[in-house]
Design an enzyme around this catalytic site. Structure first.
Site, PDB file in Angstrom:
ATOM      1  N   TYR A 141       0.825  -1.217   0.000  1.00  0.00           N
ATOM      2  CA  TYR A 141       0.000   0.000   0.000  1.00  0.00           C
ATOM      3  C   TYR A 141       0.855   1.261   0.000  1.00  0.00           C
ATOM      4  CZ  TYR A 141      -4.673  -1.947   0.984  1.00  0.00           C
ATOM      5  OH  TYR A 141      -5.890  -2.578   0.912  1.00  0.00           O
ATOM      6  N   LYS A 186       3.253 -15.272   2.493  1.00  0.00           N
ATOM      7  CA  LYS A 186       3.457 -16.001   1.226  1.00  0.00           C
ATOM      8  C   LYS A 186       4.965 -16.238   1.113  1.00  0.00           C
ATOM      9  CE  LYS A 186       1.994 -17.670  -2.766  1.00  0.00           C
ATOM     10  NZ  LYS A 186       1.113 -18.857  -2.882  1.00  0.00           N
ATOM     11  N   ASP A 219      -2.722 -18.373   0.612  1.00  0.00           N
ATOM     12  CA  ASP A 219      -3.713 -19.071  -0.227  1.00  0.00           C
ATOM     13  C   ASP A 219      -4.392 -20.180   0.571  1.00  0.00           C
ATOM     14  OD1 ASP A 219      -1.226 -20.346  -0.178  1.00  0.00           O
ATOM     15  OD2 ASP A 219      -1.233 -20.913  -2.292  1.00  0.00           O
ATOM     16  N   ASP A 243      -6.329  -7.061   4.296  1.00  0.00           N
ATOM     17  CA  ASP A 243      -7.470  -6.413   3.639  1.00  0.00           C
ATOM     18  C   ASP A 243      -8.353  -7.460   2.972  1.00  0.00           C
ATOM     19  OD1 ASP A 243      -9.015  -4.255   2.526  1.00  0.00           O
ATOM     20  OD2 ASP A 243      -8.019  -4.638   0.617  1.00  0.00           O
ATOM     21  N   ASP A 247     -12.316  -9.211   4.276  1.00  0.00           N
ATOM     22  CA  ASP A 247     -13.561  -9.201   3.489  1.00  0.00           C
ATOM     23  C   ASP A 247     -14.086 -10.632   3.361  1.00  0.00           C
ATOM     24  OD1 ASP A 247     -13.355  -6.405   2.986  1.00  0.00           O
ATOM     25  OD2 ASP A 247     -14.167  -6.670   0.967  1.00  0.00           O
TER      26      ASP A 247
HETATM   27  C1  IPM Z   1     -10.382  -1.090   4.150  1.00  0.00           C
HETATM   28  C2  IPM Z   1     -10.576  -0.445   2.804  1.00  0.00           C
HETATM   29  C3  IPM Z   1      -9.386   0.459   2.521  1.00  0.00           C
HETATM   30  C4  IPM Z   1      -8.140  -0.415   2.496  1.00  0.00           C
HETATM   31  C5  IPM Z   1      -9.487   1.311   1.262  1.00  0.00           C
HETATM   32  C6  IPM Z   1     -10.741   2.162   1.250  1.00  0.00           C
HETATM   33  C7  IPM Z   1      -8.268   2.161   1.076  1.00  0.00           C
HETATM   34  O1  IPM Z   1     -10.747  -1.406   1.818  1.00  0.00           O
HETATM   35  O2  IPM Z   1     -10.280  -0.353   5.145  1.00  0.00           O
HETATM   36  O3  IPM Z   1     -10.339  -2.311   4.223  1.00  0.00           O
HETATM   37  O4  IPM Z   1      -7.848  -1.061   1.490  1.00  0.00           O
HETATM   38  O5  IPM Z   1      -7.436  -0.444   3.509  1.00  0.00           O
HETATM   39 MN    MN Z   2     -10.872  -3.447   2.574  1.00  0.00          MN
END
Ligand code: IPM
Ligand code: MN
Length: 359
Positions: A141, A186, A219, A243, A247
């Site tokens: 990032y 990884k 993975d 990240d 999700d």
């Molecule tokens: C999160 C979001 C952010 C990230 C974005 C909006 C920059 O996806 O907080 O998970 O990738 O960190």
């Molecule tokens: Mn995110």
């Protein structure tokens, strides 16, 4: 106690969900006799529109002068053209970096009353209680970026110090839980992962001999999270893996709309609290977004930045009571039933906080 809380609604549904989180915090302050003040700042697309910058200096000043920051979400199609030189997300990344928030805590605890909202079988979800610690201010990032007409590059870089501090934080958290850490990398491919692994192998046995740990390739971890989620206690991992995996892990809880997060630095002061979901431009402004993740983020704010564990537990219990009473926004609504509005969900949480006034 007195506390100054910066509120950065951001974009899309950010304003709607942070409004409910602020109402929740006000109700907690009233019940426990605290004096919380809230000051709003611009971040993301809203800040670009008003000032040309995704993180205006005034917002950063507000955050550094506050005891904690409550954030909504940033981003949206209006500002996301591939060639845009200024993007809402940059504002959030700059803010995390400027406040030194190197650890992002994302608890994943499926609520027993909404196991049916998850696409995963309920028998796999019972007892799942995971704390993901995502490194937040380094890695791909924040590495050098480069772009020409025919190629592009994002550098992934980690220093030993950056790895040590987040691994230590994970170690301290594990001690308050089931004392098991899964470090995800990884290392079969990436040099940064091999460095990560060597730091974990040095720090954990030496400083946290009472904590068990294992390494897992990312993975394989992605698969294992769905196959046997109960195996995980604390996960520690680098920025982008964290990240993506969170999700994925949100599906264990049933929805992104249920997962809060806390971003912490060396001191808890100035921590940033935000739902892990995005700005959801498709449903913004309609009053139907799920505010529970934002309310639970406010609970983490009480716990970590303000060091008010009873108040944090009360807010969390109120969200749980609202869920148990069947107030389910659209993202977790029972098939065929209309979802509760954002406001109705907030009202249900407030109703569960207030009765204790009459204790
Ligand atoms: C999160 C979001 C952010 C990230 C974005 C909006 C920059 O996806 O907080 O998970 O990738 O960190
Ligand atoms: Mn995110």
């Amino acid at each position: 106690m007195r506390a100054r809380i910066a509120v950065l609604p951001g974009d899309g549904i950010g304003a709607e969900v942070t409004a409910e989180a602020v109402r929740g915090l006000r109700a907690i302050a009233a019940r426990y006799g605290h004096d919380f003040t809230f000051e709003e700042g611009l971040l993301g697309g809203a800040a670009i529109d008003a000032t040309g910058q995704p993180l205006p200096a005034a917002t950063l000043d507000l955050c550094t002068q506050s005891d904690a920051v409550l954030m909504g979400a940033v981003g949206g199609p209006k500002w996301s053209h591939p060639d845009a030189s200024v993007r809402p997300e940059q504002g959030l990344l700059q803010l995390r970096k400027a406040l030194g928030l190197f650890a992002n805590l994302r608890p994943v605890v499926p609520h027993p009353a909404v196991l049916d909202a998850s696409p995963i079988k309920a028998e796999l979800l019972n007892g799942v209680d995971i704390m993901v610690v995502r490194e937040l201010t380094s890695g791909i990032y924040f590495g050098e970026k480069h772009r020409t007409a025919t190629e592009a590059m994002d550098v992934c870089r980690y220093t030993v110090g950056e790895i040590e501090r987040v691994v230590r934080l994970a170690g301290r958290l594990a001690r308050e839980r089931r004392r098991k850490i899964t470090s995800i990398d990884k290392a079969n491919v990436l040099e940064t992962s091999r460095l990560w692994r060597s730091v974990v192998d040095r720090i954990l046995p030496a400083e946290f001999p009472d904590v068990a740990f294992e390494h897992m390739l990312v993975d394989s971890a992605a698969m294992h999270l769905i196959r046997k989620p109960r195996d995980f206690d604390v996960i520690v991992t680098e920025n982008m893996f964290g990240d993506i995996l969170t999700d994925e892990a949100s599906m264990l809880a049933g929805s992104l709309g249920l997962l809060p997060s806390a971003s912490l630095g060396a001191t808890m002061r100035g921590g940033l609290y935000e739902p892990i979901h995005g700005s959801a431009p498709d449903i913004a402004g309609r009053g139907i977004a799920n505010p529970y993740a934002a309310l639970l983020s406010a609970g983490m704010l009480l716990k970590y930045s303000l060091q008010l564990p009873a108040e944090a537990a009360a807010l969390e219990a109120a969200v749980s009571a609202a869920i148990v009473s069947g107030v389910r926004p659209a993202d977790i609504a029972k098939p065929g039933s209309a979802g509760a509005s954002t406001r109705a969900a907030g009202d249900a949480v407030l109703a569960a906080i207030e009765p204790a006034n009459r204790d």
